[in-house]
Motif scaffolding. Structure first.
Motif, PDB file in Angstrom:
ATOM      1  N   LEU A   5       9.455  -6.958   7.522  1.00  0.00           N
ATOM      2  CA  LEU A   5       8.338  -7.528   7.633  1.00  0.00           C
ATOM      3  C   LEU A   5       7.387  -6.779   6.767  1.00  0.00           C
ATOM      4  O   LEU A   5       7.518  -5.591   7.716  1.00  0.00           O
ATOM      5  CB  LEU A   5       7.990  -7.802   9.381  1.00  0.00           C
ATOM      6  N   VAL A   6       6.589  -6.983   6.251  1.00  0.00           N
ATOM      7  CA  VAL A   6       5.761  -6.280   5.236  1.00  0.00           C
ATOM      8  C   VAL A   6       4.363  -7.487   5.657  1.00  0.00           C
ATOM      9  O   VAL A   6       4.875  -8.111   5.005  1.00  0.00           O
ATOM     10  CB  VAL A   6       5.651  -6.487   3.891  1.00  0.00           C
ATOM     11  N   GLU A   7       3.725  -7.271   6.822  1.00  0.00           N
ATOM     12  CA  GLU A   7       2.258  -7.074   7.075  1.00  0.00           C
ATOM     13  C   GLU A   7       1.244  -6.925   6.696  1.00  0.00           C
ATOM     14  O   GLU A   7       1.130  -5.709   7.667  1.00  0.00           O
ATOM     15  CB  GLU A   7       2.528  -8.781   7.702  1.00  0.00           C
ATOM     16  N   LEU A  54      -1.393  -6.262  -0.210  1.00  0.00           N
ATOM     17  CA  LEU A  54      -1.137  -5.759   0.406  1.00  0.00           C
ATOM     18  C   LEU A  54      -2.173  -4.578   0.574  1.00  0.00           C
ATOM     19  O   LEU A  54      -2.583  -4.523  -1.122  1.00  0.00           O
ATOM     20  CB  LEU A  54       0.106  -5.301   0.698  1.00  0.00           C
ATOM     21  N   PRO A  55      -2.050  -3.881   0.760  1.00  0.00           N
ATOM     22  CA  PRO A  55      -3.320  -1.911   0.486  1.00  0.00           C
ATOM     23  C   PRO A  55      -1.977  -1.238  -0.167  1.00  0.00           C
ATOM     24  O   PRO A  55      -0.845  -1.270  -0.129  1.00  0.00           O
ATOM     25  CB  PRO A  55      -3.379  -1.213   1.819  1.00  0.00           C
ATOM     26  N   GLN A  56      -2.532  -0.679  -0.568  1.00  0.00           N
ATOM     27  CA  GLN A  56      -1.723   0.808  -1.724  1.00  0.00           C
ATOM     28  C   GLN A  56      -1.124   0.390  -2.721  1.00  0.00           C
ATOM     29  O   GLN A  56      -0.557   0.542  -3.568  1.00  0.00           O
ATOM     30  CB  GLN A  56      -1.390   1.413  -0.595  1.00  0.00           C
ATOM     31  N   THR A  79       2.260 -16.023   2.340  1.00  0.00           N
ATOM     32  CA  THR A  79       0.759 -15.121   1.640  1.00  0.00           C
ATOM     33  C   THR A  79       0.300 -16.278   1.684  1.00  0.00           C
ATOM     34  O   THR A  79      -0.170 -16.950   2.086  1.00  0.00           O
ATOM     35  CB  THR A  79       1.107 -14.622  -0.002  1.00  0.00           C
ATOM     36  N   ALA A  80      -1.475 -15.814   1.670  1.00  0.00           N
ATOM     37  CA  ALA A  80      -2.648 -16.714   2.057  1.00  0.00           C
ATOM     38  C   ALA A  80      -2.785 -16.497   0.550  1.00  0.00           C
ATOM     39  O   ALA A  80      -4.299 -18.336   0.449  1.00  0.00           O
ATOM     40  CB  ALA A  80      -3.342 -16.118   2.978  1.00  0.00           C
ATOM     41  N   SER A  86      -0.083 -17.694  -8.597  1.00  0.00           N
ATOM     42  CA  SER A  86       0.185 -16.303  -7.917  1.00  0.00           C
ATOM     43  C   SER A  86       2.125 -16.459  -7.235  1.00  0.00           C
ATOM     44  O   SER A  86       2.689 -16.158  -7.095  1.00  0.00           O
ATOM     45  CB  SER A  86      -0.533 -15.938  -6.153  1.00  0.00           C
ATOM     46  N   VAL A  87       1.964 -17.785  -6.712  1.00  0.00           N
ATOM     47  CA  VAL A  87       3.654 -18.453  -5.993  1.00  0.00           C
ATOM     48  C   VAL A  87       4.362 -18.467  -6.843  1.00  0.00           C
ATOM     49  O   VAL A  87       6.214 -18.435  -6.780  1.00  0.00           O
ATOM     50  CB  VAL A  87       2.933 -19.742  -4.993  1.00  0.00           C
ATOM     51  N   SER A  88       4.737 -18.710  -8.176  1.00  0.00           N
ATOM     52  CA  SER A  88       5.382 -18.823  -9.253  1.00  0.00           C
ATOM     53  C   SER A  88       5.756 -18.014  -9.375  1.00  0.00           C
ATOM     54  O   SER A  88       7.103 -17.493  -9.839  1.00  0.00           O
ATOM     55  CB  SER A  88       4.867 -19.969 -10.356  1.00  0.00           C
ATOM     56  N   LYS A  89       4.562 -16.672  -9.671  1.00  0.00           N
ATOM     57  CA  LYS A  89       5.281 -15.322 -10.422  1.00  0.00           C
ATOM     58  C   LYS A  89       5.759 -14.566  -9.046  1.00  0.00           C
ATOM     59  O   LYS A  89       6.904 -13.572  -9.468  1.00  0.00           O
ATOM     60  CB  LYS A  89       3.976 -14.518  -9.861  1.00  0.00           C
ATOM     61  N   GLY A  90       6.028 -15.259  -8.280  1.00  0.00           N
ATOM     62  CA  GLY A  90       6.965 -14.488  -6.605  1.00  0.00           C
ATOM     63  C   GLY A  90       8.112 -15.360  -6.486  1.00  0.00           C
ATOM     64  O   GLY A  90       9.939 -14.757  -6.712  1.00  0.00           O
TER      65      GLY A  90
END
Length: 98
Positions: A5-7, A54-56, A79-80, A86-90
């Motif tokens: 989980l990355v949040e 995300l940071p970094q 994601t917000a 953005s969604v299509s790139k993912g």
């Protein structure tokens, strides 16, 4: 099933992790892209729940790095971001032919 989980929103991450653990999943949690990329490179996960902001290190960059290493873990993008681009790139980077 093992989940990464990355949040970066700590309250949201803690709540999601608690729910997943109550359902019997093993959950590792990180709060920035660099940590996510390093952990995904070192460990094996069945599922990665990945925030994009995300940071970094951006979430899409984490996903690109995973796929460049032939990591075929399933990825759920959290994601917000509302922009369809953005969604299509993912979706494009999330696809795998492994």
């Amino acid at each position: 099933m093992r989940i990464l989980l990355v949040e970066d929103n700590l309250a949201l991450a803690d709540g999601l992790a608690a729910l997943l653990r109550q359902s019997g999943y093993a959950v590792d949690m990180v709060h920035d892209g660099a940590s996510a990329e390093a952990l995904a490179a070192a460990e094996s996960f069945d599922l990665v729940i990945l925030d994009l902001n995300l940071p970094q290190m951006d979430g899409l960059d984490v996903l690109r790095a995973m796929r460049s290493r032939k990591n075929a873990a399933a990825v759920m993008i959290l994601t917000a971001r509302g922009a369809p681009k953005s969604v299509s790139k993912g979706w494009i980077w999330g696809r795998t032919t492994i």
